[in-house]
Every structure is written in structure tokens, then in C-alpha cells.
Design an enzyme around this catalytic site. Sequence first.
Site, PDB file in Angstrom:
ATOM      1  N   SER A 169     -56.820  13.510  41.323  1.00  0.00           N
ATOM      2  CA  SER A 169     -57.316  12.191  41.731  1.00  0.00           C
ATOM      3  C   SER A 169     -56.189  11.457  42.453  1.00  0.00           C
ATOM      4  O   SER A 169     -55.694  11.959  43.455  1.00  0.00           O
ATOM      5  CB  SER A 169     -57.847  11.423  40.514  1.00  0.00           C
ATOM      6  OG  SER A 169     -58.390  10.179  40.906  1.00  0.00           O
ATOM      7  N   HIS A 195     -61.142  13.346  43.723  1.00  0.00           N
ATOM      8  CA  HIS A 195     -61.968  12.134  43.772  1.00  0.00           C
ATOM      9  C   HIS A 195     -61.827  11.485  45.146  1.00  0.00           C
ATOM     10  O   HIS A 195     -60.753  11.016  45.504  1.00  0.00           O
ATOM     11  CB  HIS A 195     -61.534  11.134  42.690  1.00  0.00           C
ATOM     12  CG  HIS A 195     -61.741  11.643  41.298  1.00  0.00           C
ATOM     13  ND1 HIS A 195     -61.018  11.167  40.223  1.00  0.00           N
ATOM     14  CD2 HIS A 195     -62.594  12.569  40.794  1.00  0.00           C
ATOM     15  CE1 HIS A 195     -61.423  11.784  39.122  1.00  0.00           C
ATOM     16  NE2 HIS A 195     -62.372  12.644  39.441  1.00  0.00           N
ATOM     17  N   ASP A 291     -60.687  12.279  33.563  1.00  0.00           N
ATOM     18  CA  ASP A 291     -61.625  13.281  34.069  1.00  0.00           C
ATOM     19  C   ASP A 291     -60.936  14.647  34.094  1.00  0.00           C
ATOM     20  O   ASP A 291     -59.837  14.781  34.625  1.00  0.00           O
ATOM     21  CB  ASP A 291     -62.089  12.891  35.482  1.00  0.00           C
ATOM     22  CG  ASP A 291     -63.258  13.725  35.975  1.00  0.00           C
ATOM     23  OD1 ASP A 291     -64.000  14.281  35.132  1.00  0.00           O
ATOM     24  OD2 ASP A 291     -63.441  13.823  37.203  1.00  0.00           O
TER      25      ASP A 291
END
Length: 356
Positions: A169, A195, A291
Site C-alpha cells: 500500500s 492499493h 490488509d
Amino acid sequence: MTAAKIKVLCVDDSALIRSLMTEIINSQPDMEVVGTAPDPLVAREMIKQLNPDVLTLDVEMPRMDGLDFLERLMRLRPMPVLMVSSLTERGSEITMRALELGAVDFVTKPKLGIRDGLMEYTDTIADKIRAASRARVRQAPQAASGTPATPMLRSPLLSTEKLIILGASTGGTEAIKDFLMPLPPDSPAVLIVQHMPAGFTRSFAQRLDGLCRITVKEAEHGERVLPGYAYIAPGDSHLRLARSGANYVAHLSQEAPVNRHRPSVDVLFDSAAEHGGKNVIGVILTGMGKDGAKGMLRMREAGAYNLAQDESTCIVFGMPKEAIAAGGVHEVVPLHSMTQRVMARLATYGTRAQRV
């Protein structure tokens, strides 16, 4: 005693965006806008006066290009910068370049209904500012002056069944580039969730494809997963590993976001645990949040071997930290050694295909 608020300086040529960003940021208990500037020349003076913790910077502005300003800033006074980008092809290409130059992350302006769109982004913008305020800032890369080329890693004799499954991310665009560039042309397939919004992943894949020895592309639904390719989850789509007979295939879906993300790292990791098992090497790189932590544990339980980026080389040590805490990680490795460790681990598997 309350902690000091995060001081933010907003730089944007649009008075509306400056006003909305101020409204969003000042609505948070732990941050405040200490100033706004309509262009980089004004911003330069305000940075000296106000010493902000985080700068939000429009990528396209008059008087001085946002990229030129960012490049100078990261060379002369490195600080956390959050880019504010338009949802256009040109905007996505400029944003990719900004991340290369050292910006921590970016947020997108909605195409229509800017006020409602930006207000919907309140949590995202606030989270990204918090992450940026704690981020380890990279200085702008120096122009190549005899810098050594990325060493070519040789692939051990491998079964085509092997897979590298990767999630990242905040800070991930540069970390993924650093991971992919040393891979040999016959590397096992790499499936990646970074992401990123729709549109930006295409620019990201194209940029990497021009730099890497493997082929880098956006994943397409139903396509066969092949050695020598890296498949990036398209923005706004979950990517899963699936089986079609003896072959691995990419599966895309528009199911609900997981951990507030679509694509989600957990979704990819869960599918790799189910369909890849012992054939998988899992990698989790720099990123905000958690995540991928649960999915990495499931991959480990299914027989995968997992590596996490270490704190000293992460822009944000969120996702790797959570994955380590959850118990899914075998090795914690600095980014500059990650590709080598993955290839060394693959070499221990030998040549025999492992069907699942």
C-alpha cells in the site's frame, strides 16, 4: 497533555479544493491546516515560515509545475508530501512520477461533484495524512552518475507451478519496482495487489513494464497466469488466484471492498492459500493498515513461505508489522535483499512440480 496536532500546508491552484481540504482536515481532532498556497512559489515561502509536518500538493499548477517543485523540495528539504491528482490518464502518469520522486502517497479529485466527492473521501484523506506524518521520507533519487545497474538474478531451475504473491500500500509503488526489477525473464509469475484507484494501475503497470525484464501488465479476468509475467490488480477490482484445470488463472470481481479496499490484499492472499498452497512465496511490503495480515497467516497455514519488508526500509511499517504480529511471516527482510531472498527460497524447492 494532548499531543501536538499534525500541521498541514495545502498547495492547490483551485480555491475550492483549498477550502474543502481545509474543511476536511480541520474536522479531525489530531490535525490542522496551518496555511494554504495557490502555487509552489507561495508555498516555498510558507514552508520556511510554518514548518508544516505534511504538504498536500496538486500535481498540475501554474507558475511552477508540481513535479518540478516536488523534485526540488525532496532534494533541498525532504518532507512528507501527499499528492492531490485528477482522475485522468495524464494525472495518473504524473502521479506515478511524483511517487518516484519521493511523494509518500496520493489522493484523487473526483471528476464530477468535487465538493460531495471530496467530502466522501474524508476518512481516506485523514488516514493518508496521518500515515504521511509518520512516514519515512525518501529523498529524490539522484540522476544516474555511474550508479550500478540492478544486478541480474538468475532463475534456478523451477517448476512453472511456483508463484510469488505480493501485497503493498503506502510507499508500495517504488517498493514493488525495486522488487520486480532484478527478477529474471523466466521468473515465476507474480500476482500483485497495490492499493490504487482505477486508471492509475494501468499507468503503474506500463511504467514498470518499461523498466523490468519480466512483462508487467494489469491482470485481465480469466487470463492464464504464466511465468515471466507480473499481474497487477486493476484499481477497483479484487484479484484472486484461481484454477482452470491444470492451469492457474486470474479472477477479477467487483465484490464489496474488504478492509475498506478494492483491490484487497487479503482477498488475493486467501485465494493463494486455497489454490496455491506450497507453491506460493508470499511477500508483504510497505503499507498503512492491516490488509493482508489475516491472509498471510492463511497462506502460511496452507504451506506457503512468507516474507515481510523490515521496518527500516518501509515508508510505513503498518501492513508488514500487522502480518508479523498475526504470525504469518517466516522472514523479515530489508527491501534491497527481498528479491534475492525470494529467489534463494525458490531454489530450495528444486525442479519437481508440486500440484495442489
